[in-house]
Enzyme design. Structure first.
Site, PDB file in Angstrom:
ATOM      1  N   ASP A 175      16.851  -1.291 -31.897  1.00 29.72           N
ATOM      2  CA  ASP A 175      17.847  -2.204 -32.458  1.00 29.72           C
ATOM      3  C   ASP A 175      17.098  -3.286 -33.240  1.00 29.72           C
ATOM      4  OD1 ASP A 175      16.828  -3.880 -30.504  1.00 29.72           O
ATOM      5  OD2 ASP A 175      18.746  -4.322 -29.552  1.00 29.72           O
ATOM      6  N   CYS A 198      14.374  -1.734 -27.502  1.00 30.94           N
ATOM      7  CA  CYS A 198      15.299  -2.850 -27.736  1.00 30.94           C
ATOM      8  C   CYS A 198      14.684  -4.071 -27.061  1.00 30.94           C
ATOM      9  CB  CYS A 198      16.723  -2.523 -27.261  1.00 30.94           C
ATOM     10  SG  CYS A 198      16.935  -2.304 -25.490  1.00 30.94           S
ATOM     11  N   THR A 207      14.970  -5.327 -23.930  1.00 37.10           N
ATOM     12  CA  THR A 207      14.448  -4.981 -22.598  1.00 37.10           C
ATOM     13  C   THR A 207      14.105  -3.501 -22.461  1.00 37.10           C
ATOM     14  OG1 THR A 207      16.681  -4.527 -21.853  1.00 37.10           O
ATOM     15  CG2 THR A 207      15.827  -6.763 -21.459  1.00 37.10           C
ATOM     16  N   HIS A 229       6.733  13.877 -13.242  1.00 43.54           N
ATOM     17  CA  HIS A 229       7.736  14.180 -12.206  1.00 43.54           C
ATOM     18  C   HIS A 229       9.148  14.365 -12.747  1.00 43.54           C
ATOM     19  CE1 HIS A 229       5.248  12.360  -8.637  1.00 43.54           C
ATOM     20  NE2 HIS A 229       4.552  13.214  -9.376  1.00 43.54           N
ATOM     21  N   HIS A 267       9.324  19.391  -8.434  1.00 44.71           N
ATOM     22  CA  HIS A 267      10.197  18.502  -9.215  1.00 44.71           C
ATOM     23  C   HIS A 267      11.335  19.253  -9.917  1.00 44.71           C
ATOM     24  CE1 HIS A 267       7.155  15.560  -8.433  1.00 44.71           C
ATOM     25  NE2 HIS A 267       6.249  16.329  -8.993  1.00 44.71           N
TER      26      HIS A 267
END
Ligand code: RB5
Length: 165
Positions: free
Chosen positions: A9, A66, A68, A99, A134
């Site tokens: 963004d 972005c 965060t 994983h 996994h």
């Protein structure tokens, strides 16, 4: 050549070219799906674009930024088949591939600086999915993507005595 789709963004916009240049130096092909300026915009647009590029096979992997990393990873994870990992250090980045077979990496330009971001990216790109114990979890995620509760429950109920972790 492995192709990486990029998205950000307006808040992630400034960090993105540094990471794009770094990923090119590492020998990858890149595609920048925007944003193309720091004009105020919305992270769901670019999370969706990168998610769709990866899920359709137009790109092999994606990197999204972005403020965060949270919003844009949430958006990418709405696209079926996407496993976007929002991380702020290299250990989780690496394990998200080994994983969780993450196919999109997300981080925040307000959380990590450019040097830490490069370390995160390198750890993620160098790691390989391990499969094995996994895979049933990835199969469960895929069943959920398809809203196939029957398949999801059959995997949950299937015995897997070989694995402890
Ligand atoms: C934009 O203000 C900010 O909320 C966005 O970049 C991101 O951090 C959201 O998760």
């Amino acid at each position: 050549m492995t192709k990486i789709a990029f998205g950000s963004d307006h808040v992630g916009f400034e960090l993105k070219p540094t990471i794009i240049d770094y990923v090119k130096e590492l020998g990858y092909e890149i595609e920048d799906l925007g944003a193309y300026s720091d004009k105020r915009t919305d992270y769901p647009i670019y999370g969706k674009k990168v998610g769709e590029a990866v899920s359709s096979g137009n790109a092999d992997l994606g990197i999204v930024i972005c403020g965060t990393g949270v919003g844009i990873s949430l958006a990418a994870n709405k696209v079926p088949g996407i496993r976007a990992a929002c991380v702020s250090e290299p250990y989780s980045a690496e394990l998200s591939r080994r994983h969780n077979n993450s196919n999109i990496l997300a981080f925040g330009s307000r959380v990590v600086g450019s040097e830490l971001a490069k370390m995160i990216v390198k750890s993620w790109l160098n790691a390989k999915y391990e499969g094995g114990r996994h895979q049933r979890r990835i199969d469960e995620l895929n069943a959920e993507d398809r809203k196939d509760s029957k398949l999801f429950n059959s995997i949950v109920e299937s015995d897997n005595p070989k694995y402890q972790d």
